[in-house]
Design a protein around this motif. Sequence first.
Motif, PDB file in Angstrom:
ATOM      1  N   THR A   1      -6.186 -33.850  20.126  1.00  0.00           N
ATOM      2  CA  THR A   1      -7.312 -33.521  19.732  1.00  0.00           C
ATOM      3  C   THR A   1      -7.520 -31.827  19.911  1.00  0.00           C
ATOM      4  O   THR A   1      -8.127 -31.163  19.131  1.00  0.00           O
ATOM      5  CB  THR A   1      -8.697 -33.989  20.877  1.00  0.00           C
ATOM      6  OG1 THR A   1      -8.351 -35.817  20.473  1.00  0.00           O
ATOM      7  CG2 THR A   1     -10.247 -34.104  20.003  1.00  0.00           C
ATOM      8  N   LYS A   2      -7.124 -31.476  21.090  1.00  0.00           N
ATOM      9  CA  LYS A   2      -7.200 -30.086  21.408  1.00  0.00           C
ATOM     10  C   LYS A   2      -6.617 -29.387  20.379  1.00  0.00           C
ATOM     11  O   LYS A   2      -7.016 -28.215  19.985  1.00  0.00           O
ATOM     12  CB  LYS A   2      -6.632 -29.927  22.931  1.00  0.00           C
ATOM     13  CG  LYS A   2      -7.374 -28.962  23.813  1.00  0.00           C
ATOM     14  CD  LYS A   2      -6.584 -28.979  25.111  1.00  0.00           C
ATOM     15  CE  LYS A   2      -7.298 -28.184  26.052  1.00  0.00           C
ATOM     16  NZ  LYS A   2      -6.397 -28.347  27.423  1.00  0.00           N
ATOM     17  N   SER A   3      -5.320 -29.839  20.175  1.00  0.00           N
ATOM     18  CA  SER A   3      -4.480 -28.780  19.099  1.00  0.00           C
ATOM     19  C   SER A   3      -5.175 -28.764  17.861  1.00  0.00           C
ATOM     20  O   SER A   3      -4.823 -27.949  17.049  1.00  0.00           O
ATOM     21  CB  SER A   3      -2.983 -29.379  18.969  1.00  0.00           C
ATOM     22  OG  SER A   3      -2.819 -30.636  18.378  1.00  0.00           O
ATOM     23  N   LYS A   4      -5.828 -29.913  17.184  1.00  0.00           N
ATOM     24  CA  LYS A   4      -6.375 -29.757  16.014  1.00  0.00           C
ATOM     25  C   LYS A   4      -7.701 -28.618  16.146  1.00  0.00           C
ATOM     26  O   LYS A   4      -8.068 -28.414  14.860  1.00  0.00           O
ATOM     27  CB  LYS A   4      -7.093 -31.196  15.960  1.00  0.00           C
ATOM     28  CG  LYS A   4      -5.899 -32.043  15.143  1.00  0.00           C
ATOM     29  CD  LYS A   4      -6.439 -33.442  14.857  1.00  0.00           C
ATOM     30  CE  LYS A   4      -5.697 -34.535  14.448  1.00  0.00           C
ATOM     31  NZ  LYS A   4      -6.009 -35.869  14.602  1.00  0.00           N
ATOM     32  N   LEU A   5      -8.142 -28.710  17.421  1.00  0.00           N
ATOM     33  CA  LEU A   5      -9.207 -28.021  17.427  1.00  0.00           C
ATOM     34  C   LEU A   5      -8.742 -26.473  17.402  1.00  0.00           C
ATOM     35  O   LEU A   5      -9.738 -25.576  16.976  1.00  0.00           O
ATOM     36  CB  LEU A   5     -10.210 -28.065  18.748  1.00  0.00           C
ATOM     37  CG  LEU A   5     -10.882 -29.514  18.852  1.00  0.00           C
ATOM     38  CD1 LEU A   5     -11.271 -29.878  20.281  1.00  0.00           C
ATOM     39  CD2 LEU A   5     -11.786 -29.613  17.680  1.00  0.00           C
TER      40      LEU A   5
END
Length: 312
Positions: free
Chosen positions: A307-311
């Motif tokens: 989720t973090k890397s997608k953000l």
Amino acid sequence: MSIVVAPEVAAALARVGPVVALESTIICHGMPYPKNLQTAMEVEAVVRGTGAIPATIAILDGLPHVGLSGEQLKRLAISGRQFQKTARRDIAHVVASGGNGATTVSATMFFAHKVGIPIFVTGGIGGVHRHGEQTMDISSDLTELGKTPVAVISAGVKSILDIPRTLEYLETQGVTVAAYRTNEFPAFFTEISGCQVPCRVDSPEECAKIIHANRNLHLGSGILIAVPIPTQHAASGSIIESAIRKALKEAEEKRIIGNAITPFMLERVKELTGGSSLEANIALVKNNAELGGKVAVALSNLQKRETKSKLL
Ligand SMILES: O=c1[nH]cc([C@@H]2O[C@H](COP(=O)(O)O)[C@@H](O)[C@H]2O)c(=O)[nH]1
């Protein structure tokens, strides 16, 4: 359908935290009181020790519950067989009649998935019964694994069942079957079954990656992660095996069929082994809970990282 989710479980799910589902047939039909209560509490404590939240599942007064209080666990443990053994086919009836249900693997998987819990720990799952090719007695645990994307961590299946046919059936259902730190499918009380598995996993992180891939691809089917009983507890394996053979013969003579077979076998094998099967059973469930908790933590970390890397 309304499902009561314990606040602690709901909060953990909302933050993509680690949660482990636990079944209740093992409490009400698999062990005697007070060992069943002690084990249920110890298993929850093992899960907590890994940093995950335990969620024992049962139907109380017609309401499915995910996550039980200490008082509720006690009620289950004391009530024992008064709680109906509830597989998927029994859910609607138990709910409609306001009854009390101890959920088997199939029903527990169903509820776990409904509320978004991807990991479930138990002792052993049901399978294809011996002579299943004539009786068609195949546990609904296997069809549930075919259609519900939950990873079940168990010590394999008991040799009271037909293990090669159980594995064949899981293949037909498209279930990913992995064994933990071994190439052989374990047989509950013993580490060996003579059957090889198609996939070996060696760490909680590896298990988490498979669950993650299964989810990202929307495969829709379940995963069985089979963990061998810890070596020190497998010592009595051969004694237990001969007790199983004796109990199987008795079940046949007494014409015990259907969903009464598994509880009969568990009770009889316990008697024949002077309780050592019960101690081994408790040890392996706790061992599975340890791995289940660690896998849940690894999966939660993986999901958060993604989720973090997608953000970014
Ligand atoms: O070694 C065990 N196998 C299976 C069970 C329980 O029995 C159910 C399977 O019952 P059946 O064979 O009737 O489908 C499983 O889902 C689980 O709840 C158990 O307690 N212990």
